[in-house]
Design a protein around this motif. Structure first.
Motif, PDB file in Angstrom:
ATOM      1  N   THR B  53      55.422 -41.843-137.304  1.00  0.00           N
ATOM      2  CA  THR B  53      53.955 -41.779-137.293  1.00  0.00           C
ATOM      3  C   THR B  53      53.451 -40.594-138.121  1.00  0.00           C
ATOM      4  O   THR B  53      52.270 -40.521-138.444  1.00  0.00           O
ATOM      5  CB  THR B  53      53.443 -41.630-135.850  1.00  0.00           C
ATOM      6  OG1 THR B  53      54.133 -40.544-135.239  1.00  0.00           O
ATOM      7  CG2 THR B  53      53.670 -42.900-135.056  1.00  0.00           C
ATOM      8  N   ALA B  54      54.360 -39.668-138.399  1.00  0.00           N
ATOM      9  CA  ALA B  54      53.975 -38.484-139.217  1.00  0.00           C
ATOM     10  C   ALA B  54      54.420 -38.705-140.656  1.00  0.00           C
ATOM     11  O   ALA B  54      55.615 -38.767-140.950  1.00  0.00           O
ATOM     12  CB  ALA B  54      54.636 -37.223-138.652  1.00  0.00           C
ATOM     13  N   VAL B  55      53.430 -38.820-141.533  1.00  0.00           N
ATOM     14  CA  VAL B  55      53.755 -39.146-142.935  1.00  0.00           C
ATOM     15  C   VAL B  55      54.525 -38.009-143.612  1.00  0.00           C
ATOM     16  O   VAL B  55      55.343 -38.247-144.501  1.00  0.00           O
ATOM     17  CB  VAL B  55      52.468 -39.511-143.704  1.00  0.00           C
ATOM     18  CG1 VAL B  55      51.606 -38.288-143.947  1.00  0.00           C
ATOM     19  CG2 VAL B  55      52.793 -40.201-145.016  1.00  0.00           C
ATOM     20  N   ASN B  56      54.274 -36.770-143.196  1.00  0.00           N
ATOM     21  CA  ASN B  56      54.968 -35.634-143.829  1.00  0.00           C
ATOM     22  C   ASN B  56      56.476 -35.694-143.579  1.00  0.00           C
ATOM     23  O   ASN B  56      57.267 -35.276-144.436  1.00  0.00           O
ATOM     24  CB  ASN B  56      54.415 -34.300-143.299  1.00  0.00           C
ATOM     25  CG  ASN B  56      53.059 -33.997-143.902  1.00  0.00           C
ATOM     26  OD1 ASN B  56      52.705 -34.564-144.934  1.00  0.00           O
ATOM     27  ND2 ASN B  56      52.281 -33.133-143.265  1.00  0.00           N
ATOM     28  N   ASP B  57      56.861 -36.194-142.397  1.00  0.00           N
ATOM     29  CA  ASP B  57      58.298 -36.324-142.121  1.00  0.00           C
ATOM     30  C   ASP B  57      58.939 -37.335-143.062  1.00  0.00           C
ATOM     31  O   ASP B  57      60.073 -37.161-143.503  1.00  0.00           O
ATOM     32  CB  ASP B  57      58.516 -36.750-140.671  1.00  0.00           C
ATOM     33  CG  ASP B  57      58.090 -35.663-139.683  1.00  0.00           C
ATOM     34  OD1 ASP B  57      58.002 -34.504-140.123  1.00  0.00           O
ATOM     35  OD2 ASP B  57      57.847 -35.985-138.506  1.00  0.00           O
ATOM     36  N   LEU B  58      58.187 -38.379-143.358  1.00  0.00           N
ATOM     37  CA  LEU B  58      58.719 -39.383-144.297  1.00  0.00           C
ATOM     38  C   LEU B  58      58.814 -38.812-145.716  1.00  0.00           C
ATOM     39  O   LEU B  58      59.735 -39.129-146.462  1.00  0.00           O
ATOM     40  CB  LEU B  58      57.809 -40.624-144.291  1.00  0.00           C
ATOM     41  CG  LEU B  58      57.823 -41.431-142.982  1.00  0.00           C
ATOM     42  CD1 LEU B  58      56.728 -42.483-142.993  1.00  0.00           C
ATOM     43  CD2 LEU B  58      59.181 -42.107-142.766  1.00  0.00           C
ATOM     44  N   LYS B  59      57.833 -37.973-146.068  1.00  0.00           N
ATOM     45  CA  LYS B  59      57.850 -37.377-147.421  1.00  0.00           C
ATOM     46  C   LYS B  59      59.023 -36.417-147.606  1.00  0.00           C
ATOM     47  O   LYS B  59      59.479 -36.196-148.723  1.00  0.00           O
ATOM     48  CB  LYS B  59      56.534 -36.621-147.670  1.00  0.00           C
ATOM     49  CG  LYS B  59      55.373 -37.533-147.971  1.00  0.00           C
ATOM     50  CD  LYS B  59      54.109 -36.742-148.247  1.00  0.00           C
ATOM     51  CE  LYS B  59      52.959 -37.672-148.595  1.00  0.00           C
ATOM     52  NZ  LYS B  59      51.683 -36.953-148.710  1.00  0.00           N
ATOM     53  N   VAL B  70      58.756 -46.272-143.551  1.00  0.00           N
ATOM     54  CA  VAL B  70      57.593 -47.010-143.042  1.00  0.00           C
ATOM     55  C   VAL B  70      56.735 -46.069-142.198  1.00  0.00           C
ATOM     56  O   VAL B  70      57.204 -45.524-141.185  1.00  0.00           O
ATOM     57  CB  VAL B  70      58.042 -48.228-142.216  1.00  0.00           C
ATOM     58  CG1 VAL B  70      56.819 -48.998-141.707  1.00  0.00           C
ATOM     59  CG2 VAL B  70      58.935 -49.141-143.050  1.00  0.00           C
ATOM     60  N   HIS B  71      55.546 -45.918-142.649  1.00  0.00           N
ATOM     61  CA  HIS B  71      54.622 -45.062-141.914  1.00  0.00           C
ATOM     62  C   HIS B  71      53.861 -45.924-140.909  1.00  0.00           C
ATOM     63  O   HIS B  71      53.241 -46.914-141.279  1.00  0.00           O
ATOM     64  CB  HIS B  71      53.640 -44.388-142.871  1.00  0.00           C
ATOM     65  CG  HIS B  71      52.657 -43.508-142.174  1.00  0.00           C
ATOM     66  ND1 HIS B  71      51.320 -43.492-142.487  1.00  0.00           N
ATOM     67  CD2 HIS B  71      52.820 -42.610-141.165  1.00  0.00           C
ATOM     68  CE1 HIS B  71      50.699 -42.631-141.704  1.00  0.00           C
ATOM     69  NE2 HIS B  71      51.595 -42.074-140.889  1.00  0.00           N
ATOM     70  N   ILE B  72      53.918 -45.497-139.647  1.00  0.00           N
ATOM     71  CA  ILE B  72      53.147 -46.177-138.609  1.00  0.00           C
ATOM     72  C   ILE B  72      51.886 -45.338-138.434  1.00  0.00           C
ATOM     73  O   ILE B  72      51.949 -44.228-137.896  1.00  0.00           O
ATOM     74  CB  ILE B  72      53.931 -46.226-137.274  1.00  0.00           C
ATOM     75  CG1 ILE B  72      55.359 -46.740-137.499  1.00  0.00           C
ATOM     76  CG2 ILE B  72      53.174 -47.086-136.263  1.00  0.00           C
ATOM     77  CD1 ILE B  72      55.444 -48.119-138.110  1.00  0.00           C
ATOM     78  N   PRO B  73      50.763 -45.829-138.916  1.00  0.00           N
ATOM     79  CA  PRO B  73      49.571 -44.959-138.959  1.00  0.00           C
ATOM     80  C   PRO B  73      49.110 -44.545-137.574  1.00  0.00           C
ATOM     81  O   PRO B  73      48.840 -45.378-136.727  1.00  0.00           O
ATOM     82  CB  PRO B  73      48.523 -45.837-139.636  1.00  0.00           C
ATOM     83  CG  PRO B  73      49.279 -46.955-140.265  1.00  0.00           C
ATOM     84  CD  PRO B  73      50.502 -47.164-139.455  1.00  0.00           C
ATOM     85  N   HIS B  74      49.119 -43.241-137.327  1.00  0.00           N
ATOM     86  CA  HIS B  74      48.467 -42.688-136.126  1.00  0.00           C
ATOM     87  C   HIS B  74      48.288 -41.189-136.357  1.00  0.00           C
ATOM     88  O   HIS B  74      49.082 -40.361-135.911  1.00  0.00           O
ATOM     89  CB  HIS B  74      49.297 -42.925-134.856  1.00  0.00           C
ATOM     90  CG  HIS B  74      48.537 -42.501-133.616  1.00  0.00           C
ATOM     91  ND1 HIS B  74      48.580 -41.247-133.089  1.00  0.00           N
ATOM     92  CD2 HIS B  74      47.654 -43.200-132.842  1.00  0.00           C
ATOM     93  CE1 HIS B  74      47.781 -41.158-132.039  1.00  0.00           C
ATOM     94  NE2 HIS B  74      47.206 -42.345-131.869  1.00  0.00           N
ATOM     95  N   GLU B  94      54.104 -55.645-134.223  1.00  0.00           N
ATOM     96  CA  GLU B  94      54.359 -56.748-135.147  1.00  0.00           C
ATOM     97  C   GLU B  94      54.622 -56.239-136.564  1.00  0.00           C
ATOM     98  O   GLU B  94      55.471 -56.779-137.281  1.00  0.00           O
ATOM     99  CB  GLU B  94      53.188 -57.727-135.137  1.00  0.00           C
ATOM    100  CG  GLU B  94      53.100 -58.552-133.873  1.00  0.00           C
ATOM    101  CD  GLU B  94      54.440 -59.178-133.497  1.00  0.00           C
ATOM    102  OE1 GLU B  94      55.106 -59.763-134.396  1.00  0.00           O
ATOM    103  OE2 GLU B  94      54.865 -59.062-132.326  1.00  0.00           O
ATOM    104  N   MET B  95      53.893 -55.239-136.894  1.00  0.00           N
ATOM    105  CA  MET B  95      54.120 -54.635-138.239  1.00  0.00           C
ATOM    106  C   MET B  95      55.537 -54.076-138.328  1.00  0.00           C
ATOM    107  O   MET B  95      56.239 -54.261-139.329  1.00  0.00           O
ATOM    108  CB  MET B  95      53.098 -53.516-138.458  1.00  0.00           C
ATOM    109  CG  MET B  95      53.353 -52.691-139.686  1.00  0.00           C
ATOM    110  SD  MET B  95      52.476 -51.127-139.559  1.00  0.00           S
ATOM    111  CE  MET B  95      53.224 -50.245-140.896  1.00  0.00           C
ATOM    112  N   ILE B  96      55.968 -53.413-137.239  1.00  0.00           N
ATOM    113  CA  ILE B  96      57.309 -52.801-137.225  1.00  0.00           C
ATOM    114  C   ILE B  96      58.376 -53.885-137.275  1.00  0.00           C
ATOM    115  O   ILE B  96      59.329 -53.822-138.064  1.00  0.00           O
ATOM    116  CB  ILE B  96      57.456 -51.925-135.961  1.00  0.00           C
ATOM    117  CG1 ILE B  96      56.519 -50.723-136.053  1.00  0.00           C
ATOM    118  CG2 ILE B  96      58.889 -51.457-135.786  1.00  0.00           C
ATOM    119  CD1 ILE B  96      56.332 -49.971-134.751  1.00  0.00           C
TER     120      ILE B  96
END
Lengths: 419, 370
Positions: B53-59, B70-74, B94-96
């Motif tokens: 859910t944290a985009v910075n962790d994905l970056k 995959v970013h789960i927006p929250h 469902e997205m996941i």
């Protein structure tokens, strides 16, 4: 008729001779008139004095003076004449025409001259009182002395010229005009004294200074100073000329100064790889004893070498360096350095054209000098990576394709992993 | 060729997943640029997905493809609040699941997560439950337990998350304990990186072993059997010889506390085991291997063994151990219970502090007079 024909040539010859004889002995009448007893008639420095008139005897006595000297005397009857020699081979004839009584007896005379142009007479007149009242013109003679204080000097040294004039003639010199021609091989350094214009009169025996000045020698050799000349007149306005002596002077070489600019132009490397750097050092040294002025060094670079930069005093004209020094004092030197980049493989030399001028302390104009200089050969060899540029075209194409493929691959990977 | 799915949930799961991908490029010592000139060397068809859910962790991830993150927006994460995490998962389920669906069919799946964080600890039980309901392949969780001093929220998260994981239908939970591994030393960052690399190295070895031709065979079936034993909890031991080392010593080291990811007495608490040995033939003495395996099986029961011959390599040994009991886990729960009580007490104190509101309510309806 026959007789007439014979005499015609003789008659012609006679007339021609008559005409020639008449011309040779042509007399001009100077004076025709009365001269009272005790008076005289002066022709230049000659005086014809009628000393006594004897009316009863129809005679008159005379004296002839040349200045103070009596050169002739005698007694003339009516229509009798006498002659005496005159200036310039001229002859004067005096003829007594008549005598007359009166309070003061007088004689009528005719004075004629031959072999002399009466227009040249500067005195042509009656003298009342005769010899005792006559005045005669003398011959002034201006003796001009030109002296120098030294007879041998070096170039650049000076002499003092003193010019004096003395009238050693027997008449005053009037309107004396001195002329001192310009001296070659010298320049006028200083004028201490000079007469201005014409001297109105120099009496007999009088001595005056004319010039005092200094000349600076500009050229070696032995020279005669040009004489001072004078033009003047005597009291009878007769013109005279005089010249001074011409002192001899020897001028030696040796005291001229000179600038001698020596140049050294070196490079730090004799061999350099293409695209390498070369440092060129220039030393300009004045070993002379005069300052060198407008010292200029134009450096010509070969095409394979490129000027990259150097000392701030080096200017570039069209890509080539130039050094200009206003004044390079004697026994001074200046050093410059600049950097060149070797652009192309080859063997090169750097040429320099040096020019400067100086004053030798004698001549007014500067002396110009020039010289050429060259460095030793500089060998520009192939660079470490030059072989990269010497491959066939397909090698570069392949390389570009490979690089392009690698670039595309890296870009795609970057995009693939870039979040 | 096996089709394997590896999912990294939350920050910890993302990092371990990234480390797996990094090691797959050719060793853990590869630099950041290895992805530009190398290919991942998975033996199997390995697909990876990172959820967060944290985009910075994905970056932060460097070796996982962008399409696999995959970013789960929250906003920016769930803030270690599992309730929020679970709600977000339900909203985005469902997205996941579509992301997993799009990766294809698999023979086995691993979900790597931290038990203590927000996203990972809350998503993973629900995700495993969904996967088990939808797919028929086994799903194993690799769960990282927190440092005990990391805080009360993390400890209670770990306690509840582990319980929910066991209830989710997961085919096994492989434990890795940060507390146990913290003696790696160095700075915090180095310790975390070291732990992540250790876990990643073991997962990669396991994935490699499951799809290798072996001199003595262990396969996915053996792994399933091992993992189905015990109390559904397992751990992994590993040893890599850096010099010529007797194979017995290598096996012992892989079973010793220094080689395990979770503190356990193998000979006392293990239920089943699988030992995979890799190395040059000259180091692999069958007698020594058999002797050591026999010793292990005498204590735990059944031990599967596999041997992979790799010319020129020093011996490497991986052990997978399912546990009947876990003393260390009991300790963890004990601490977690204290943490839960502590949090509860704090909350009560805050509620009591609400009495102060009465003080302020005295001026309700009044206005200042000047």
């Amino acid at each position: 008729m026959k007789l007439k024909r014979i005499h015609i040539p003789f008659l012609c010859a006679f007339f021609i001779l008559l005409m020639l004889g008449g011309a040779a002995s042509a007399r001009a009448v100077v004076y025709e008139g009365d001269i009272e007893e005790g008076d005289g008639y002066q022709l230049n420095n000659y005086l014809i004095e009628i000393t006594d008139v004897f009316v009863e005897a129809n005679t008159a006595s005379y004296y002839v003076y040349e200045r103070e000297k009596k050169i002739d005397d005698g007694l003339l009857d009516i229509n009798e004449s006498f002659e005496f020699d005159f200036d310039d081979k001229g002859e004067v004839q005096v003829r007594l025409k008549s005598v007359h009584s009166g309070v003061v007896p007088r004689a009528t005379v005719e004075i004629t001259m031959s072999n002399y142009n009466i227009g040249d007479l500067y005195i042509n007149d009656l003298v009342d009182g005769g010899y005792s009242s006559a005045s005669f013109a003398g011959d002034p003679e201006i003796e001009i002395t030109k002296k120098i204080d030294k007879s041998e000097i070096g170039i650049g040294e000076t002499i003092t010229v003193t010019v004096n004039a003395k009238n050693i003639g027997d008449d005053a010199a009037n309107n004396v005009l001195f002329t001192d021609p310009k001296q070659e091989h010298f320049v006028l350094e200083k004028t201490t004294y000079e007469v201005t214009g014409a001297v109105s009169e120099i009496d007999v025996g009088e001595s005056i200074p004319i010039y005092i000045y200094e000349l600076k020698a500009t050229e070696a050799g032995t020279f005669d100073l040009k004489p001072v000349t004078a033009s003047y007149t005597n009291s009878a306005s007769q013109a005279y000329h005089s010249s001074s002596n011409a002192p001899k002077i020897t001028i030696n070489e040796g005291n001229k100064k000179s600038a001698q600019v020596e140049i050294s132009m070196d490079v730090d490397l004799k061999s350099v790889e293409r695209n390498g750097k070369i440092i060129s050092t220039i030393i300009l040294r004045n070993t002379g004893d005069a300052a060198a002025e407008a010292v200029r060094l134009d450096i010509t670079l070969p095409q394979g070498l490129e000027y990259e930069g150097g000392d701030k005093d080096i200017e570039t004209i069209g890509g080539s360096p130039r050094i200009f020094i206003d004044t390079l004092q004697a026994n001074n030197d200046k050093e410059y350095s600049y950097v060149l980049k070797a652009n192309e493989v080859g063997t090169y030399t750097i040429a320099g054209e040096l020019s400067y001028e100086y004053n030798n302390g004698v001549d007014t104009e500067n002396i110009k000098e020039s010289a050429e200089v060259k460095t030793s050969s500089i060998y520009v060899t192939k660079g470490k990576f030059d072989y990269l540029f010497e491959q066939p075209v397909y090698v570069y194409v392949i390389l570009l394709l490979v690089l392009g493929a690698v670039g595309v691959h890296i870009y795609r990977r970057h995009k693939e992993y870039k979040y | 060729m096996l089709n394997i799915l590896v999912i990294g949930n939350g920050q910890c799961g993302n990092r371990i997943l990234d480390s797996v991908n990094k090691h797959a490029f050719g060793g853990g010592k590869s630099g950041k640029l290895v992805k530009f000139y190398s290919k991942q060397k998975f033996k199997s068809n390995v697909q990876t997905i990172a959820f967060n859910t944290a985009v910075n962790d994905l970056k932060e991830m460097k070796f996982t493809k962008a399409k696999d993150r995959v970013h789960i927006p929250h906003l920016h994460g769930v803030g270690a609040n599992r309730n929020i995490g679970k709600r977000v998962f339900e909203e985005k389920k469902e997205m996941i699941m579509r992301q997993i669906e799009e990766k294809g069919n698999f023979d086995i799946a691993f979900v790597v997560t931290s038990a203590s964080g927000g996203t990972g600890s809350s998503f993973t039980p629900l995700l495993v439950k969904e996967m088990k309901e939808r797919y028929d392949y086994p799903v194993y969780c690799v769960v990282v337990l927190p440092f005990r001093e990391e805080g009360t929220l993390y400890l209670q998260n770990a306690a509840f998350s582990l319980r929910e994981l066991r209830q989710s239908g997961a085919d096994g939970v492989i434990l890795a304990d940060n507390q146990y591994l913290k003696n790696i030393g160095g700075s915090i960052q180095e310790a975390y990186n070291g732990i992540n690399d250790m876990i990643a190295e073991r997962i990669l070895f396991l994935l490699d072993a499951l799809d290798s031709e072996m001199m003595m065979v262990t396969d996915l079936g053996d792994f399933k059997t091992v993992m189905s034993g015990g109390a559904g909890l397992a751990t992994i031991g590993f040893f890599r010889a850096e010099k010529e080392t007797p194979i017995k010593t290598a096996i012992q080291n892989a079973l010793s506390p220094t080689g395990l990811l979770f503190s356990t007495d193998v000979y006392d608490e293990a239920s089943r085991a699988m030992v995979i040995i890799k190395g040059d033939r000259k180091y692999l003495s069958i007698d020594d291997i058999s002797s050591e395996i026999e010793k292990l099986s005498g204590a735990v029961g059944h031990v599967f063994k596999g041997i992979v011959v790799r010319n020129g390599e020093y011996p490497q040994v991986l052990s997978v151990l399912t546990l009947e009991s876990a003393h260390e886990l009991e300790e963890l729960y004990s601490v977690a219970v204290q943490a839960i009580h502590h949090e509860k007490a704090k909350k009560q104190r805050v509620e009591e502090a609400a009495e102060l509101d009465k003080t302020f309510s005295q001026i309700e309806g009044l206005e200042p007079e000047y």
